[in-house]
Motif scaffolding. Sequence first.
Motif, short mmCIF file in Angstrom:
data_model
loop_
_atom_site.label_atom_id
_atom_site.label_comp_id
_atom_site.label_asym_id
_atom_site.label_seq_id
_atom_site.Cartn_x
_atom_site.Cartn_y
_atom_site.Cartn_z
N GLN A 24 0.83 -1.19 0.00
CA GLN A 24 0.00 0.00 0.00
C GLN A 24 0.87 1.25 0.00
O GLN A 24 0.57 2.21 -0.69
CB GLN A 24 -0.92 0.00 1.21
CG GLN A 24 -1.85 1.18 1.25
CD GLN A 24 -2.75 1.15 2.47
OE1 GLN A 24 -2.53 0.39 3.40
NE2 GLN A 24 -3.76 1.97 2.46
N SER A 25 1.95 1.23 0.75
CA SER A 25 2.85 2.37 0.82
C SER A 25 3.44 2.69 -0.54
O SER A 25 3.59 3.85 -0.90
CB SER A 25 3.96 2.07 1.82
OG SER A 25 4.88 3.13 1.85
N ALA A 26 3.77 1.68 -1.31
CA ALA A 26 4.34 1.90 -2.63
C ALA A 26 3.34 2.59 -3.54
O ALA A 26 3.72 3.31 -4.45
CB ALA A 26 4.78 0.58 -3.25
N GLN A 27 2.05 2.41 -3.28
CA GLN A 27 1.03 3.05 -4.11
C GLN A 27 0.76 4.49 -3.67
O GLN A 27 0.51 5.34 -4.51
CB GLN A 27 -0.28 2.24 -4.04
CG GLN A 27 -0.17 0.88 -4.65
CD GLN A 27 0.17 0.92 -6.13
OE1 GLN A 27 -0.33 1.75 -6.87
NE2 GLN A 27 1.05 0.05 -6.55
N THR A 28 0.78 4.76 -2.38
CA THR A 28 0.41 6.09 -1.90
C THR A 28 1.60 7.02 -1.71
O THR A 28 1.46 8.21 -1.80
CB THR A 28 -0.36 6.00 -0.57
OG1 THR A 28 0.45 5.34 0.38
CG2 THR A 28 -1.66 5.26 -0.75
N PHE A 40 19.36 6.49 0.73
CA PHE A 40 18.59 6.05 -0.43
C PHE A 40 17.57 5.02 0.01
O PHE A 40 17.90 4.14 0.79
CB PHE A 40 19.50 5.43 -1.50
CG PHE A 40 18.74 5.04 -2.74
CD1 PHE A 40 18.44 5.99 -3.69
CD2 PHE A 40 18.30 3.75 -2.91
CE1 PHE A 40 17.72 5.65 -4.82
CE2 PHE A 40 17.57 3.39 -4.04
CZ PHE A 40 17.28 4.35 -4.99
N PRO A 41 16.35 5.08 -0.39
CA PRO A 41 15.79 5.97 -1.40
C PRO A 41 15.37 7.32 -0.85
O PRO A 41 14.98 8.20 -1.58
CB PRO A 41 14.58 5.20 -1.91
CG PRO A 41 14.11 4.42 -0.75
CD PRO A 41 15.37 4.06 0.00
N PRO A 67 11.31 4.34 -5.69
CA PRO A 67 11.64 3.16 -6.50
C PRO A 67 10.62 2.04 -6.36
O PRO A 67 10.37 1.31 -7.31
CB PRO A 67 13.00 2.72 -5.97
CG PRO A 67 13.50 3.81 -5.11
CD PRO A 67 12.37 4.69 -4.75
N ARG A 68 10.01 1.89 -5.20
CA ARG A 68 8.97 0.87 -5.03
C ARG A 68 7.76 1.18 -5.90
O ARG A 68 7.16 0.29 -6.49
CB ARG A 68 8.54 0.76 -3.58
CG ARG A 68 9.56 0.12 -2.70
CD ARG A 68 9.00 -0.04 -1.32
NE ARG A 68 10.00 -0.59 -0.43
CZ ARG A 68 10.00 -0.41 0.86
NH1 ARG A 68 9.06 0.31 1.43
NH2 ARG A 68 10.94 -0.95 1.60
N TYR A 69 7.39 2.44 -5.95
CA TYR A 69 6.26 2.84 -6.78
C TYR A 69 6.60 2.64 -8.25
O TYR A 69 5.81 2.10 -9.02
CB TYR A 69 5.89 4.30 -6.52
CG TYR A 69 4.85 4.83 -7.48
CD1 TYR A 69 3.53 4.43 -7.35
CD2 TYR A 69 5.20 5.70 -8.50
CE1 TYR A 69 2.57 4.91 -8.24
CE2 TYR A 69 4.25 6.17 -9.38
CZ TYR A 69 2.94 5.77 -9.23
OH TYR A 69 1.99 6.23 -10.12
N ALA A 70 7.79 3.03 -8.65
CA ALA A 70 8.21 2.88 -10.05
C ALA A 70 8.22 1.40 -10.45
O ALA A 70 7.78 1.04 -11.55
CB ALA A 70 9.58 3.50 -10.25
#
Length: 75
Positions: A24-28, A40-41, A67-70
């Motif tokens: 969820q964190s990677a999305q928001t 980093f990141p 980077p998680r979102y990407a």
Amino acid sequence: MHRAVPMLALLATFLSVVFSGQAQSAQTDRYCLQGRSWGFPGNCQFATRQQCLAAASGTSAACGLNPRYAASRRR
């Protein structure tokens, strides 16, 4: 043995919360405040670039894509 069952249940619950929170964190949290003090990141708590830029204002930090979102967008 009866004490191990509740501990295993607690561990399983904890791990499921941690891993679902990361997804969820990677999305928001799409943007990261990046600089020498952040590593980093970076501090990846910003949903918008504008929020990140506001936090970076007046500092030597910059904003970059989490980077998680990407990585999640590539799938």
